[in-house]
Write a protein that holds these residues in place. Structure first.
Motif, short mmCIF file in Angstrom:
data_model
loop_
_atom_site.label_atom_id
_atom_site.label_comp_id
_atom_site.label_asym_id
_atom_site.label_seq_id
_atom_site.Cartn_x
_atom_site.Cartn_y
_atom_site.Cartn_z
N SER A 61 104.70 68.16 40.16
CA SER A 61 103.60 69.03 39.74
C SER A 61 103.84 70.47 40.17
O SER A 61 103.58 71.41 39.41
CB SER A 61 102.27 68.52 40.33
N TYR A 62 104.36 70.64 41.39
CA TYR A 62 104.65 71.98 41.91
C TYR A 62 105.70 72.68 41.04
O TYR A 62 105.56 73.85 40.69
CB TYR A 62 105.14 71.86 43.35
N VAL A 111 102.28 71.13 50.11
CA VAL A 111 100.93 71.43 50.63
C VAL A 111 100.73 72.94 50.60
O VAL A 111 101.61 73.71 50.98
CB VAL A 111 100.74 70.89 52.06
N GLY A 112 99.57 73.34 50.11
CA GLY A 112 99.19 74.74 50.10
C GLY A 112 97.84 74.92 50.78
O GLY A 112 96.93 74.12 50.58
N ILE A 113 97.71 75.96 51.60
CA ILE A 113 96.44 76.28 52.27
C ILE A 113 96.18 77.77 52.07
O ILE A 113 97.06 78.60 52.29
CB ILE A 113 96.49 75.94 53.77
N THR A 114 94.96 78.11 51.64
CA THR A 114 94.64 79.50 51.34
C THR A 114 93.83 80.14 52.47
O THR A 114 93.24 79.45 53.29
CB THR A 114 93.85 79.63 50.03
N LYS A 171 96.76 68.29 41.39
CA LYS A 171 97.75 69.08 40.69
C LYS A 171 97.84 70.45 41.35
O LYS A 171 96.86 70.95 41.88
CB LYS A 171 97.37 69.22 39.22
N TRP A 172 99.04 71.05 41.32
CA TRP A 172 99.24 72.34 41.98
C TRP A 172 98.39 73.44 41.36
O TRP A 172 98.06 74.43 42.01
CB TRP A 172 100.73 72.71 41.94
N LYS A 173 98.00 73.27 40.12
CA LYS A 173 97.17 74.30 39.46
C LYS A 173 95.69 74.14 39.81
O LYS A 173 94.88 75.01 39.47
CB LYS A 173 97.35 74.23 37.94
#
Length: 220
Positions: free
Chosen positions: A33-34, A18-21, A81-83
């Motif tokens: 995917s990462y 999980v990514g949060i900006t 997808k991570w991208k």
């Protein structure tokens, strides 16, 4: 006969990224995917403030500058997808135009007898029980700290230890015993935890052990 089934019981448990900006984009991607992506998908001038391998049964608490938090179960996030850029937080839970994300806490269980440390730019601070943050309806943000005037929530930490240190933008550091800071509910404002100068602000408050080290990074 009525049979009640918790939605969480129907979720398959798996590890995901999980990514949060800082601009409020949230993404969930598979570990594959990462690992296969050379660079994370971001808007220009945006940056990750949370990037971790988590369990689909974990919960994210996303804290904002206006003293609110968003309760977000990981399984509620669609896989991407991570991208990819991810989903804009406002499309999940509406937040104010001038509201920004300041921190994210990963919670495995709200049954842990633990505490959350909250601090504002002007040095107001409190501790709250982790269990108080658990909700059943999570379609909107909830209040976690009452703010006065133009004050903003600046720092969140989780996992109580014997000491607290607070650090200001101009480099002042204060340490005191955790037991000196009262425990309050989520609607309360807290107490003065650190005196902040007129042209200074609090940037971080942390639970620490007596033998811990900490590193301060400057803009240079």
């Amino acid at each position: 006969e009525t049979i009640k089934i918790d939605e969480k019981d129907l979720i398959s448990e798996e590890k995901v990224m999980v990514g949060i900006t800082k601009d409020g984009y949230v993404k969930r991607a598979s570990i594959r995917s990462y690992q296969a992506t050379l660079s994370v998908g971001l808007k220009q001038d945006d940056a990750l403030i949370f990037e971790r391998e988590v369990n689909t049964l974990n919960t994210l608490l996303i804290f904002t500058s206006l003293g609110n938090y968003i309760f977000l179960p990981v399984y509620k996030l669609d896989e991407q997808k991570w991208k990819d850029l991810g989903v804009y937080l406002n499309n999940i839970t509406p937040i104010a135009k001038d509201e920004r994300i300041i921190d994210v806490i990963l919670v495995e269980s709200f049954k842990d007898n633990d505490y959350v440390l909250l601090a504002t730019k002007k040095g107001m601070m409190k501790q709250s029980k982790l269990s108080d943050f658990e909700v059943t309806r999570f379609y909107k943000s909830m209040k976690c700290m009452k703010l006065s005037g133009d004050d903003q929530l600046a720092s969140v930490d989780y996992g109580q230890r014997d000491n607290i240190i607070s650090i200001s933008k101009n480099g002042y550091v204060l340490r005191y015993k955790t037991e000196d800071l009262p425990l309050y509910g989520l609607q309360a404002g807290g107490v003065k935890g650190m005196n902040i100068g007129d042209k200074d602000i609090l940037v971080k408050s942390l639970y620490v052990k007596e033998r811990d080290d900490f590193i301060m990074l400057s803009i240079r």
